[in-house]
Design an enzyme around this catalytic site. Structure first.
Site, PDB file in Angstrom:
ATOM      1  N   LYS A 168       1.189  -1.268   0.000  1.00 16.96           N
ATOM      2  CA  LYS A 168      -0.189  -0.003  -0.417  1.00 16.96           C
ATOM      3  C   LYS A 168       0.826   1.110  -0.095  1.00 16.96           C
ATOM      4  O   LYS A 168       1.573   1.333   0.974  1.00 16.96           O
ATOM      5  CB  LYS A 168      -0.901   0.224   1.369  1.00 16.96           C
ATOM      6  CG  LYS A 168      -2.068   1.531   0.966  1.00 16.96           C
ATOM      7  CD  LYS A 168      -2.457   1.459   2.239  1.00 16.96           C
ATOM      8  CE  LYS A 168      -1.547   2.962   2.959  1.00 16.96           C
ATOM      9  NZ  LYS A 168      -1.977   3.985   2.327  1.00 16.96           N
ATOM     10  N   GLY A 199      -5.187   3.360  -1.244  1.00 18.00           N
ATOM     11  CA  GLY A 199      -6.429   3.166  -0.265  1.00 18.00           C
ATOM     12  C   GLY A 199      -5.870   4.262   1.469  1.00 18.00           C
ATOM     13  O   GLY A 199      -5.020   4.264   1.122  1.00 18.00           O
ATOM     14  N   GLY A 201      -5.104   5.351   4.640  1.00 17.94           N
ATOM     15  CA  GLY A 201      -4.581   4.810   5.769  1.00 17.94           C
ATOM     16  C   GLY A 201      -5.164   4.002   6.554  1.00 17.94           C
ATOM     17  O   GLY A 201      -5.240   2.663   7.285  1.00 17.94           O
ATOM     18  N   VAL A 204      -7.592   1.278   4.167  1.00 21.28           N
ATOM     19  CA  VAL A 204      -7.215   0.100   3.974  1.00 21.28           C
ATOM     20  C   VAL A 204      -5.619  -0.138   4.784  1.00 21.28           C
ATOM     21  O   VAL A 204      -4.949  -1.415   5.453  1.00 21.28           O
ATOM     22  CB  VAL A 204      -6.585  -0.245   2.573  1.00 21.28           C
ATOM     23  CG1 VAL A 204      -5.772  -0.875   2.167  1.00 21.28           C
ATOM     24  CG2 VAL A 204      -7.381   0.170   1.648  1.00 21.28           C
ATOM     25  N   GLY A 205      -5.146   0.827   5.180  1.00 23.39           N
ATOM     26  CA  GLY A 205      -3.693   0.464   6.060  1.00 23.39           C
ATOM     27  C   GLY A 205      -4.434   0.032   7.458  1.00 23.39           C
ATOM     28  O   GLY A 205      -3.896  -1.049   8.394  1.00 23.39           O
ATOM     29  N   GLU A 243      10.280   2.695  10.136  1.00 22.10           N
ATOM     30  CA  GLU A 243      11.007   3.576  10.257  1.00 22.10           C
ATOM     31  C   GLU A 243      10.690   4.465  10.221  1.00 22.10           C
ATOM     32  O   GLU A 243       9.169   4.770   9.006  1.00 22.10           O
ATOM     33  CB  GLU A 243      11.878   3.300   8.920  1.00 22.10           C
ATOM     34  CG  GLU A 243      13.218   4.505   8.709  1.00 22.10           C
ATOM     35  CD  GLU A 243      13.357   4.300   7.002  1.00 22.10           C
ATOM     36  OE1 GLU A 243      14.202   5.215   6.946  1.00 22.10           O
ATOM     37  OE2 GLU A 243      13.437   3.905   6.546  1.00 22.10           O
ATOM     38  N   CYS A 277      13.719  11.863   5.968  1.00 24.08           N
ATOM     39  CA  CYS A 277      13.644  11.516   7.184  1.00 24.08           C
ATOM     40  C   CYS A 277      15.289  11.069   7.828  1.00 24.08           C
ATOM     41  O   CYS A 277      15.255  11.768   9.019  1.00 24.08           O
ATOM     42  CB  CYS A 277      12.844  10.129   7.964  1.00 24.08           C
ATOM     43  SG  CYS A 277      13.414   8.956   6.852  1.00 24.08           S
ATOM     44  N   GLU A 377      10.127  17.598  13.687  1.00 26.88           N
ATOM     45  CA  GLU A 377      10.631  17.143  12.521  1.00 26.88           C
ATOM     46  C   GLU A 377       9.449  18.366  11.225  1.00 26.88           C
ATOM     47  O   GLU A 377       8.910  18.224  11.328  1.00 26.88           O
ATOM     48  CB  GLU A 377      10.539  16.017  11.971  1.00 26.88           C
ATOM     49  CG  GLU A 377      11.176  15.711  10.555  1.00 26.88           C
ATOM     50  CD  GLU A 377      11.059  13.986  10.124  1.00 26.88           C
ATOM     51  OE1 GLU A 377      11.813  13.263   9.656  1.00 26.88           O
ATOM     52  OE2 GLU A 377       9.720  13.424  10.712  1.00 26.88           O
TER      53      GLU A 377
END
Length: 483
Positions: A168, A199, A201, A204-205, A243, A277, A377
């Site tokens: 995904k 999809g 998150g 579907v996630g 990650e 990142c 961040e």
């Protein structure tokens, strides 16, 4: 308007169970350029079922068979490199001059192939046999900032291990995800071994994270989203590899080459418009040397050529979306309001760019460790320069963060610099701008993640460990697990 109307399940392009589409917005032109199909939890369930069925046979394939499969994927991928380059310029604003975004994935595939060729799936420990076996069905959720490479690393190591996959991609990079599925289809990956479900998150996630027939989930993205994935996965006790975010520090020691350190920091921090990142977004400079590095920082930042990412002369494109554009500008505003001193850049749009999500390369000095731009961040082309009094304070500032993904040290005395590097609590440390190595593991300490990707450690994320007793004679023919 480009059309990507299908999901990829069980070796076929297929319609979603319920027809839904999403328009992808070109961040340079601020207008839709493509439509992609959106799947649902029901589509995720179909894909998992296909992957579960395919695992029965694919998990028993030989190493030679999987090497041959990877070779086919490499060949097909390389025939589409220019297609990927043009597509990610349109969907996420990555300049076509940034060839690493599209050549890097092929290199990672070659590394995975070579590791697979030599990897001891059986070894001896005492008189026992220790086996490494594919973990099962893997859900792979990848981000938009490295839209091809991150997805490729996840997929290729899963396939090398003998696992089957439901991928995904981020919705911001769903078109390049569909092109990657096309590559795997053309490479004749067996049906069900690779599946793609675009999809949201939260649908579907979340379905993949909770799914009882998913054995492992690999997620790259924000720390906040990673916490949600980990919590959802805990219900079925599946393996999780995360990650997540970073706020990496570059400690510039007093005996460093200051110009080299400053120019490298700008280049690495603002690569990919700062949307990385591992970006060294905090530069720690001895308090007596800050004024010396500022001219180098400003000069290097002003060398970027902002513009249409489809123009080969462009070295920085727009950031990915309106939401990202607003978030970065809000962080710049907070830096100004909290007392940071702008060296270059700021809130204004770059000259000549009155539309598109373009952010000026921005450098702040006078930053203290409690400021928002020093702690959060930003994920944009914004560098915070922080002074330090001595080495202990530098390490304290660098490590005083919930993140621990990357770290950097510049210095002249190698013994001293290595001691400082050892004191950084992060998963990857680079001295004097040394390049990373695709054979080595990547991952983070603290809230930057769990587990490792790439290289032997990355392959082992997709393997289970089994101890087998009673075959002493057979064990003697195997390599020992520990030297």
């Amino acid at each position: 308007m480009r059309q990507y109307p299908h999901l990829y399940i069980d070796g076929r392009w297929t319609d979603p169970i319920e027809p839904h589409e999403l328009e992808l917005v070109d961040p340079t032109r601020e207008e839709p350029f493509a439509r992609v199909a959106l799947g649902s939890a029901a589509d995720a369930d179909r894909a998992v079922a296909a992957a579960r069925h395919a695992f029965e046979s694919f998990s028993t394939t030989s190493v030679d068979d999987r090497i041959a499969l990877i070779d086919r994927v490499i060949d097909v991928y390389e025939s589409h490199i220019d297609d990927f380059s043009e597509l990610i310029a349109r969907e996420v604003g990555i300049p076509i001059s940034n060839r690493a975004q599209v050549t890097g994935p092929a290199e990672h595939m070659r590394v995975a192939r070579e590791i697979l060729r030599e990897y001891p799936f059986e070894s001896r420990m005492g008189s026992a046999i220790v086996r490494r076996e594919p973990i099962g069905v893997c859900a792979l959720i990848s981000p938009w900032n490295w839209p091809v490479q991150t997805g490729v690393i996840k997929v290729i190591y899963a396939l090398a291990a003998g696992c089957t996959v439901v991928a995904k991609p981020s919705l911001n990079s769903a078109a390049s995800g569909a092109l990657l599925a096309q590559v795997l289809h053309e490479a004749e990956v067996p049906p069900g071994v690779f599946n793609l479900v675009n999809g949201r998150g939260r649908e579907v996630g979340d379905a993949l994270s909770h799914h009882p027939n998913v054995d492992m989930i690999s997620f790259t993205g924000s720390t906040a989203a990673g916490k949600q994935v980990g919590a959802a996965a805990a219900g079925t006790v599946k393996r999780v590899c995360l990650e997540l975010g970073g706020k990496s520090a570059n400690i510039v020691l007093p005996d460093a080459d200051l110009e080299r350190a400053a120019r490298w920091n700008i280049q690495r921090c603002f690569f990919n418009a700062g949307q990385s990142c591992h970006a060294p977004s905090r530069m720690l400079v001895h308090e007596s040397q800050v004024d010396q590095v500022v001219p180098f920082l400003a000069d290097e930042a002003r060398r970027y050529r902002l513009g249409d990412p489809l123009n080969i002369a462009t070295t920085m494109g727009p950031v990915v979306s309106a939401a990202q554009f607003k978030s970065i500008r809000d962080h710049i505003q907070s830096g100004v309001e909290q007392g940071g001193q702008l060296v270059t850049g700021g809130l204004e749009r770059p000259d000549g760019l009155d539309h598109g999500y373009f952010v000026q390369p921005t450098v702040f000095t006078g930053v203290t460790p409690d400021m928002t731009i020093a702690r959060e961040e930003v994920f944009g082309p914004v560098l915070a320069v922080l002074p330090y009094h001595d080495e202990d304070e530098a390490l304290h500032i660098a490590n005083d963060s919930p993140y621990g993904l990357g770290g950097y040290v510049f210095g002249g005395d190698r013994t001293h610099a290595r001691r400082v590097a050892s004191g950084l609590r992060a998963g990857r440390i680079s001295f004097n701008g040394a390049p990373t190595d695709s054979y080595t593991p990547m991952g983070g300490y603290k809230q930057s993640g769990i587990g490792r990707s790439m290289g032997r450690f990355g392959l082992e994320e997709y393997l289970e460990v089994k101890s087998v007793y009673g075959f002493e004679d057979e064990a003697q023919a195997l390599p020992t697990l520990f030297g």
